[in-house]
Design a protein around this motif. Structure first.
Motif, PDB file in Angstrom:
ATOM      1  N   HIS A  95       0.833  -1.205   0.000  1.00 62.88           N
ATOM      2  CA  HIS A  95       0.000   0.000   0.000  1.00 62.88           C
ATOM      3  C   HIS A  95       0.868   1.256   0.000  1.00 62.88           C
ATOM      4  O   HIS A  95       0.579   2.216  -0.719  1.00 62.88           O
ATOM      5  CB  HIS A  95      -0.940   0.004   1.211  1.00 62.88           C
ATOM      6  N   SER A 148       0.651   4.115  -2.761  1.00 54.99           N
ATOM      7  CA  SER A 148       0.308   5.464  -2.307  1.00 54.99           C
ATOM      8  C   SER A 148       1.356   6.477  -2.755  1.00 54.99           C
ATOM      9  O   SER A 148       1.013   7.560  -3.229  1.00 54.99           O
ATOM     10  CB  SER A 148       0.179   5.460  -0.786  1.00 54.99           C
ATOM     11  N   ASN A 154       0.276   9.410  -5.359  1.00 56.95           N
ATOM     12  CA  ASN A 154       0.391  10.805  -4.923  1.00 56.95           C
ATOM     13  C   ASN A 154       1.360  11.581  -5.804  1.00 56.95           C
ATOM     14  O   ASN A 154       1.104  12.742  -6.141  1.00 56.95           O
ATOM     15  CB  ASN A 154       0.812  10.890  -3.457  1.00 56.95           C
TER      16      ASN A 154
END
Length: 97
Positions: free
Chosen positions: A35, A39, A43
């Motif tokens: 994760h 992420s 981002n």
């Protein structure tokens, strides 16, 4: 009798520049680490695209726009590949012994 073979531990990421897989995802890595990887990339690409959306296009050559699109494509492909592993792991049915 059908035997369920587990998937290989290291799953190749999609790539277009090579014919041999050089980037691999460890499908046994902790979900939190997978994760974190997704992420970070998601981002980064969102910030990058947001920056480019606020930039005046006449300032850039066509080649620059292609570079921006290619960077976003590569990062989003990474995200998609790692999400695939997370989904596979997250939807596994626990074995009852």
């Amino acid at each position: 009798m059908t035997m369920n073979n587990p998937p290989p531990r290291f799953i190749p990421m999609k790539q277009f520049a090579t014919s041999y897989p050089v980037l691999l995802i460890d499908n046994q890595a902790p979900i939190r680490e997978l994760h974190n990887c997704v992420s970070e990339r998601l981002n980064a690409v969102l910030q990058y695209i947001n920056l480019m959306a606020c930039t005046s296009l006449p300032d850039y050559a066509e080649n620059d726009i292609n570079t921006v699109a290619n960077i976003a494509r590569i990062l989003l492909q990474d995200v998609r590949d790692v999400f695939g592993v997370i989904e596979q792991r997250g939807f596994e049915v626990p074995k009852v012994q």
